[in-house]
Design a protein around this motif. Structure first.
Motif, PDB file in Angstrom:
ATOM      1  N   TYR A  53       0.639  -1.219  -0.025  1.00 11.06           N
ATOM      2  CA  TYR A  53      -0.016   0.108  -0.035  1.00 11.06           C
ATOM      3  C   TYR A  53       0.709   1.131   0.084  1.00 11.06           C
ATOM      4  O   TYR A  53       1.903   1.180   0.655  1.00 11.06           O
ATOM      5  N   LEU A  54       0.292   2.300  -0.672  1.00  6.79           N
ATOM      6  CA  LEU A  54       0.962   3.619  -0.562  1.00  6.79           C
ATOM      7  C   LEU A  54       0.183   4.498   0.351  1.00  6.79           C
ATOM      8  O   LEU A  54      -1.061   4.466   0.291  1.00  6.79           O
ATOM      9  N   PHE A  55       0.661   4.858   1.555  1.00  8.62           N
ATOM     10  CA  PHE A  55      -0.145   5.828   2.509  1.00  8.62           C
ATOM     11  C   PHE A  55       0.097   7.303   1.981  1.00  8.62           C
ATOM     12  O   PHE A  55       1.042   7.699   2.323  1.00  8.62           O
ATOM     13  N   GLY A  56      -0.922   7.619   1.338  1.00  6.53           N
ATOM     14  CA  GLY A  56      -0.833   8.909   0.914  1.00  6.53           C
ATOM     15  C   GLY A  56      -1.792  10.160   1.393  1.00  6.53           C
ATOM     16  O   GLY A  56      -1.950  11.111   0.681  1.00  6.53           O
ATOM     17  N   ASP A  57      -2.114   9.713   2.712  1.00  7.66           N
ATOM     18  CA  ASP A  57      -2.867  10.900   3.222  1.00  7.66           C
ATOM     19  C   ASP A  57      -1.936  12.537   3.024  1.00  7.66           C
ATOM     20  O   ASP A  57      -1.055  12.264   3.486  1.00  7.66           O
ATOM     21  N   ALA A  58      -2.612  13.513   2.950  1.00  2.00           N
ATOM     22  CA  ALA A  58      -2.097  14.821   2.900  1.00  2.00           C
ATOM     23  C   ALA A  58      -1.387  15.213   4.082  1.00  2.00           C
ATOM     24  O   ALA A  58      -0.337  15.848   4.196  1.00  2.00           O
ATOM     25  N   HIS A  59      -2.045  14.790   5.146  1.00  2.51           N
ATOM     26  CA  HIS A  59      -1.538  15.472   6.606  1.00  2.51           C
ATOM     27  C   HIS A  59      -0.714  14.465   7.333  1.00  2.51           C
ATOM     28  O   HIS A  59      -0.735  14.606   8.385  1.00  2.51           O
ATOM     29  N   ARG A  60      -0.279  13.457   6.543  1.00  4.06           N
ATOM     30  CA  ARG A  60       0.306  12.278   7.277  1.00  4.06           C
ATOM     31  C   ARG A  60       1.222  12.551   8.258  1.00  4.06           C
ATOM     32  O   ARG A  60       1.462  11.862   9.317  1.00  4.06           O
ATOM     33  N   ASN A  61       2.271  13.666   7.926  1.00  2.57           N
ATOM     34  CA  ASN A  61       3.465  13.602   8.769  1.00  2.57           C
ATOM     35  C   ASN A  61       3.377  15.003   9.868  1.00  2.57           C
ATOM     36  O   ASN A  61       4.333  15.195  10.159  1.00  2.57           O
ATOM     37  N   LEU A  62       2.159  15.419   9.852  1.00  2.00           N
ATOM     38  CA  LEU A  62       2.143  16.643  10.608  1.00  2.00           C
ATOM     39  C   LEU A  62       2.544  16.508  12.372  1.00  2.00           C
ATOM     40  O   LEU A  62       3.033  17.200  12.859  1.00  2.00           O
ATOM     41  N   THR A  63       2.110  15.135  12.574  1.00  8.35           N
ATOM     42  CA  THR A  63       2.479  14.993  14.080  1.00  8.35           C
ATOM     43  C   THR A  63       3.814  14.602  14.553  1.00  8.35           C
ATOM     44  O   THR A  63       4.331  14.607  15.587  1.00  8.35           O
ATOM     45  N   LEU A  64       4.547  14.355  13.293  1.00  8.14           N
ATOM     46  CA  LEU A  64       5.947  14.181  13.265  1.00  8.14           C
ATOM     47  C   LEU A  64       6.518  15.195  14.190  1.00  8.14           C
ATOM     48  O   LEU A  64       7.599  14.870  14.892  1.00  8.14           O
ATOM     49  N   LYS A  65       6.311  16.344  13.752  1.00  8.24           N
ATOM     50  CA  LYS A  65       7.239  17.493  14.293  1.00  8.24           C
ATOM     51  C   LYS A  65       7.101  17.419  15.808  1.00  8.24           C
ATOM     52  O   LYS A  65       8.167  17.518  16.393  1.00  8.24           O
ATOM     53  N   LYS A  66       5.778  17.222  16.498  1.00  8.61           N
ATOM     54  CA  LYS A  66       5.805  17.263  17.983  1.00  8.61           C
ATOM     55  C   LYS A  66       6.781  16.088  18.487  1.00  8.61           C
ATOM     56  O   LYS A  66       7.501  16.292  19.453  1.00  8.61           O
ATOM     57  N   GLU A  67       6.490  15.009  17.847  1.00  4.53           N
ATOM     58  CA  GLU A  67       7.281  13.763  18.426  1.00  4.53           C
ATOM     59  C   GLU A  67       8.867  13.831  18.324  1.00  4.53           C
ATOM     60  O   GLU A  67       9.358  13.257  19.091  1.00  4.53           O
ATOM     61  N   SER A  68       9.403  14.448  17.245  1.00  7.77           N
ATOM     62  CA  SER A  68      10.824  14.089  16.871  1.00  7.77           C
ATOM     63  C   SER A  68      11.464  15.184  17.186  1.00  7.77           C
ATOM     64  O   SER A  68      12.807  15.088  17.301  1.00  7.77           O
ATOM     65  N   LYS A  69      11.146  16.591  16.968  1.00  5.05           N
ATOM     66  CA  LYS A  69      12.269  17.633  17.078  1.00  5.05           C
ATOM     67  C   LYS A  69      13.007  17.695  18.252  1.00  5.05           C
ATOM     68  O   LYS A  69      14.151  17.724  18.127  1.00  5.05           O
ATOM     69  N   GLN A  70      12.157  17.369  19.421  1.00  8.38           N
ATOM     70  CA  GLN A  70      13.093  17.762  20.705  1.00  8.38           C
ATOM     71  C   GLN A  70      14.056  16.312  20.872  1.00  8.38           C
ATOM     72  O   GLN A  70      15.182  16.630  21.320  1.00  8.38           O
ATOM     73  N   SER A  71      13.773  15.327  20.379  1.00  4.57           N
ATOM     74  CA  SER A  71      14.462  14.062  20.826  1.00  4.57           C
ATOM     75  C   SER A  71      15.683  14.206  19.691  1.00  4.57           C
ATOM     76  O   SER A  71      16.963  13.806  20.077  1.00  4.57           O
ATOM     77  N   PHE A  72      15.731  14.754  18.538  1.00  6.79           N
ATOM     78  CA  PHE A  72      16.928  14.918  17.803  1.00  6.79           C
ATOM     79  C   PHE A  72      17.875  15.895  18.168  1.00  6.79           C
ATOM     80  O   PHE A  72      18.906  15.626  18.366  1.00  6.79           O
TER      81      PHE A  72
END
Lengths: 263, 263
Positions: free
Chosen positions: B87-106
């Motif tokens: 499957y191709l997961f192609g939702d337009a807003h797929r990675n909006l939550t990534l910001k919150k989850e990963s920025k600080q950890s990086f």
């Protein structure tokens, strides 16, 4: 639908680099059953000696699924459609041949002169969707500038644009494999249908003829097809018996999958 | 494999905007069967409180299929693998939550400070692949900097990164539907196996228990599983009978598809 007129078809090529989601498109294999023949919806642009699948680029804020629905709404007028994503074609060198095929036509026929660095010539993946539609419900649109949209017999010898023949073959292969758990006749046939009509659909998808008696026995063993106390009028021969998909059992089959295994 | 060390894992984030094919990634659901349990291969990075699927971005000149094979070669050492795009997961807003989850950890854990305009935070589609592997053949790699790679029980309560739980569910749903024409036990089991082992795999994929006798009857009706004149030694109970997939009939079943329908 405002975006359709502005940015679909050839108008899309005039948009800047960052207008669409980069490097991806959607192409749709649309099948309909009419007068005993399984047909595919194809379009052709003036200046191109080949048929192509109805397709589009993807707007930056648009779900890929929504793009597929939009493409079909634009061409067929249909909103609620049996539509399934079936494959992402992701070969690295997928659109190298595009350059040769299209550059001259864009200039000669449409007066659009796009250079070799245009985003259209970069690497493009395409997501294939297939749709099974009720032929009688389709209202073909006029198409975009220079475009012709037609139903063509699926098994006829057609000259396809670019790699679109491969896209069609993969769709048919997928439907063939899925026909174990997706009752493929339902979306293509009218509410009441004859056994030869159902068999023709399976024969086209399977690419071979099927024994009449075995097919009927198997089809009825699915559990969701029922014989009606009616015959089809108007033919020259003996009136054939009509069948229908039982809505409840059909729904169950869809939910459960694994129809065929019966596990 | 040179590219692995340089550009995979966290090192990828330090690459410029146009290094990878834009806006797309690959994630793999890898299943293996061990000690009577269906397991999934997952990785976790230090500083992230969640498991993620082995994945990667796609090099500009790399087929998407090749990217999936590369990801699995890197993690399992396996070259020839049963791998299917699902499957191709192609939702337009797929990675909006990534910001919150990963920025600080990086920043905190790895000292990588990427701003909000970094390509990693733009819209990303991901292509899901699933793999069925022989557990005993897998040599887990050490992983990238800060990464732990482990087999986890498929049905246990796991905390998944981002939308990866959805990716796993869709893979299982696909395998469930395809189990009508793909003999799913073959890739996961040793050459000789017991009926309870095969049943466990189907039960896990189906998400429910299956009647012992009915399952055995059905499994043998496929035609490509044969009973051996051998039993499995070493257990505390009565030694169970061993079975194997008949290579020729299995090959036929794969080629034809539609095994279950027998059309």
């Amino acid at each position: 639908m405002e975006r359709r007129e502005q940015f679909s078809g050839l108008a899309a090529l005039k948009k800047p680099d960052d207008f669409f989601h980069p490097g991806i498109s959607v192409d749709c294999v649309v099948l309909g059953f009419h007068e005993g023949i399984l047909k595919i919806l194809l379009s052709r642009y003036e200046g191109f000696d080949a048929w192509m699948l109805p397709g589009s680029f993807v707007f930056k804020d648009e779900d890929v699924d929504a793009a597929a629905h939009r493409i079909l709404k634009e061409r067929t007028g249909l909103d609620n459609i049996f539509l399934r994503q079936y494959y992402l074609f992701g070969d690295a060198h997928r659109n190298l041949t595009l350059k040769k095929e299209s550059k001259q036509s864009f200039k000669d026929v449409y007066g659009i002169d796009i250079d070799e660095n245009h985003w259209f010539y970069r690497r493009f993946m395409t997501v294939g969707y297939y749709a099974l539609v009720d032929f009688t419900q389709v209202q073909l649109s006029e198409g975009y500038e220079g475009e012709t949209i037609e139903w063509k017999e699926l098994n006829s010898q057609l000259n396809f644009y670019f790699d679109h023949e491969k896209l069609v073959q993969k769709a048919i292969e997928t439907i063939r494999q899925q026909s174990g758990y997706i009752p493929i006749g339902k979306e293509l046939l009218p509410e009441k249908f004859t056994m030869p009509e159902l068999r023709t659909i399976y024969e086209t998808i399977m690419g071979r003829s099927l024994d009449r008696r075995n097919f009927q026995k198997k089809a009825l063993s699915f559990g969701y097809i029922e014989k009606l106390d009616e015959t089809k009028k108007g033919g020259a021969h003996k009136a054939p018996i009509l069948y229908r998909f039982n809505p409840e059992k059909y729904k169950q089959a869809q939910d459960v999958g694994m129809v065929a295994l019966g596990l």
